[in-house]
Design a protein around this motif. Sequence first.
Motif, PDB file in Angstrom:
ATOM      1  N   ALA A 189     -15.402 -23.516  22.108  1.00 53.96           N
ATOM      2  CA  ALA A 189     -16.257 -22.688  21.188  1.00 53.96           C
ATOM      3  C   ALA A 189     -16.745 -23.352  20.097  1.00 53.96           C
ATOM      4  O   ALA A 189     -18.084 -23.218  19.663  1.00 53.96           O
ATOM      5  CB  ALA A 189     -15.309 -21.546  20.445  1.00 53.96           C
ATOM      6  N   ASN A 190     -16.239 -24.457  19.469  1.00 59.98           N
ATOM      7  CA  ASN A 190     -16.533 -25.131  18.326  1.00 59.98           C
ATOM      8  C   ASN A 190     -17.455 -26.357  19.008  1.00 59.98           C
ATOM      9  O   ASN A 190     -18.502 -26.543  18.368  1.00 59.98           O
ATOM     10  CB  ASN A 190     -15.357 -25.883  17.850  1.00 59.98           C
ATOM     11  CG  ASN A 190     -14.501 -25.020  16.692  1.00 59.98           C
ATOM     12  OD1 ASN A 190     -15.410 -24.064  16.274  1.00 59.98           O
ATOM     13  ND2 ASN A 190     -13.296 -25.472  16.594  1.00 59.98           N
ATOM     14  N   GLY A 191     -17.205 -26.753  20.196  1.00 61.26           N
ATOM     15  CA  GLY A 191     -18.193 -27.736  20.741  1.00 61.26           C
ATOM     16  C   GLY A 191     -19.602 -26.711  21.023  1.00 61.26           C
ATOM     17  O   GLY A 191     -20.900 -27.277  20.679  1.00 61.26           O
ATOM     18  N   PHE A 192     -19.776 -25.634  21.488  1.00 59.23           N
ATOM     19  CA  PHE A 192     -20.583 -24.742  21.431  1.00 59.23           C
ATOM     20  C   PHE A 192     -21.527 -24.406  20.140  1.00 59.23           C
ATOM     21  O   PHE A 192     -22.691 -24.712  20.091  1.00 59.23           O
ATOM     22  CB  PHE A 192     -20.141 -23.424  21.885  1.00 59.23           C
ATOM     23  CG  PHE A 192     -21.002 -22.111  21.951  1.00 59.23           C
ATOM     24  CD1 PHE A 192     -22.069 -21.887  23.029  1.00 59.23           C
ATOM     25  CD2 PHE A 192     -21.509 -21.538  20.803  1.00 59.23           C
ATOM     26  CE1 PHE A 192     -23.043 -20.926  22.861  1.00 59.23           C
ATOM     27  CE2 PHE A 192     -22.133 -20.660  20.587  1.00 59.23           C
ATOM     28  CZ  PHE A 192     -22.952 -20.312  21.683  1.00 59.23           C
ATOM     29  N   ALA A 193     -20.773 -24.348  19.095  1.00 59.46           N
ATOM     30  CA  ALA A 193     -21.231 -24.246  17.616  1.00 59.46           C
ATOM     31  C   ALA A 193     -22.044 -25.396  17.093  1.00 59.46           C
ATOM     32  O   ALA A 193     -23.109 -25.320  16.579  1.00 59.46           O
ATOM     33  CB  ALA A 193     -20.163 -23.679  16.660  1.00 59.46           C
ATOM     34  N   ALA A 194     -21.279 -26.658  17.620  1.00 64.01           N
ATOM     35  CA  ALA A 194     -21.831 -27.796  16.935  1.00 64.01           C
ATOM     36  C   ALA A 194     -22.943 -28.284  17.858  1.00 64.01           C
ATOM     37  O   ALA A 194     -24.163 -28.669  17.131  1.00 64.01           O
ATOM     38  CB  ALA A 194     -20.827 -29.066  17.168  1.00 64.01           C
ATOM     39  N   TYR A 195     -23.103 -27.908  19.111  1.00 60.26           N
ATOM     40  CA  TYR A 195     -24.415 -28.040  19.836  1.00 60.26           C
ATOM     41  C   TYR A 195     -25.577 -27.241  19.412  1.00 60.26           C
ATOM     42  O   TYR A 195     -26.564 -27.733  19.195  1.00 60.26           O
ATOM     43  CB  TYR A 195     -24.088 -27.974  21.149  1.00 60.26           C
ATOM     44  CG  TYR A 195     -25.348 -27.714  22.130  1.00 60.26           C
ATOM     45  CD1 TYR A 195     -25.731 -29.153  22.878  1.00 60.26           C
ATOM     46  CD2 TYR A 195     -26.084 -26.629  22.491  1.00 60.26           C
ATOM     47  CE1 TYR A 195     -26.887 -29.256  23.538  1.00 60.26           C
ATOM     48  CE2 TYR A 195     -27.449 -26.705  23.226  1.00 60.26           C
ATOM     49  CZ  TYR A 195     -27.708 -28.093  23.817  1.00 60.26           C
ATOM     50  OH  TYR A 195     -28.718 -27.999  24.365  1.00 60.26           O
ATOM     51  N   ARG A 196     -25.317 -26.076  18.970  1.00 61.69           N
ATOM     52  CA  ARG A 196     -26.156 -25.138  18.482  1.00 61.69           C
ATOM     53  C   ARG A 196     -26.853 -25.278  17.199  1.00 61.69           C
ATOM     54  O   ARG A 196     -28.105 -25.429  16.929  1.00 61.69           O
ATOM     55  CB  ARG A 196     -25.518 -23.579  18.537  1.00 61.69           C
ATOM     56  CG  ARG A 196     -26.379 -22.645  17.742  1.00 61.69           C
ATOM     57  CD  ARG A 196     -25.643 -21.350  17.493  1.00 61.69           C
ATOM     58  NE  ARG A 196     -24.463 -21.462  16.906  1.00 61.69           N
ATOM     59  CZ  ARG A 196     -24.377 -21.582  15.536  1.00 61.69           C
ATOM     60  NH1 ARG A 196     -25.522 -21.281  14.719  1.00 61.69           N
ATOM     61  NH2 ARG A 196     -23.248 -21.408  14.793  1.00 61.69           N
ATOM     62  N   ILE A 197     -26.174 -25.766  16.273  1.00 60.12           N
ATOM     63  CA  ILE A 197     -26.368 -26.183  15.128  1.00 60.12           C
ATOM     64  C   ILE A 197     -27.179 -27.605  15.235  1.00 60.12           C
ATOM     65  O   ILE A 197     -28.456 -27.774  14.606  1.00 60.12           O
ATOM     66  CB  ILE A 197     -25.317 -26.440  14.090  1.00 60.12           C
ATOM     67  CG1 ILE A 197     -24.546 -25.088  13.725  1.00 60.12           C
ATOM     68  CG2 ILE A 197     -25.868 -27.017  12.401  1.00 60.12           C
ATOM     69  CD1 ILE A 197     -23.601 -25.083  13.103  1.00 60.12           C
TER      70      ILE A 197
END
Length: 305
Positions: A189-197
């Motif tokens: 989930a945090n990898g997803f968020a980091a990629y998005r930003i």
Amino acid sequence: MTPDTPKRTRLVITAIVAIAAILMIAVVPFVTNSMLNPIMKAQLERTAKFEKMNKTVKFPDGMIPHAPLIAKTPWLCSFFYPFWTVMVFVGGFVLLTLLSALYRGEPWVRGPVLTALAMPAIAGGYMMVPWMNFLGKTVGGLPPAVPVMFIGLIPYFAILFVEKIEWKQMAVNFWVFLFLGMTAVESFANGFAAYRILYSHPARPMLPEGLPALWLTFFSLYIVCILLIIAIWKLGNKQKNGWYLGVIGSSVALVAGYVCHVNRHTTLDYLFNAIMGGILLVLLLIPAIKKRLFKAPELQAPAAV
């Protein structure tokens, strides 16, 4: 389970796993499909709201408008929701294929069955967060992803606790396998968020201050998720290479999560990721726990040919 496990117990566990497999194949895809459009609609509405706000509000220097940072979220959710649902779908067929071996109590089947059951738990944990962020206040009630999560969790822990073992061994099984799964889903989930930003930031392709930590984070945390899923398989079969995968994955989660938290203070999610990785690492490094992970000789996996 082993061949020495009472026949009735083996039958009950096999039936629970079979029900989970059927739900993973026949129900979960429809649950995901029911979530996709409402979530993406809410995300598009939130983006439009922020874009309108950006035109009327003068942001202080250094403050980034929200709209660009969530602009790619609908596209990413429309990719990763189906991705994890397909992992659950395929996992259901894995479970159906292994039912006869599970019923016979063949030791090698424990690892792959636990891994397949981890798929709905991880998928549900991941899919629950966007639903709560974008629809939680307007829709209310239990997020549809929560039942998906429990489709995997109930048989997952049933298998871990099926044997008549002392409470210390049960505690080791519970905490280690709980944090393997929790750290895996939090890392994804945090990898997803980091990629998005990282790829939505209006300053891109340049990397302003604080942003470089995100490319380190999203690659690292995706790898952590993969390592810990494999560790569930290996430790489920009492294989020591699973312990090494768990130590590597938890160490990376601890450091990558902490580095990102120090460089970006907008959320505590990366700190929680580091804490989960740290707890898992400590658990795996305690000698008494490590010994108990490989204690039962009847559950030792067959030697590789």
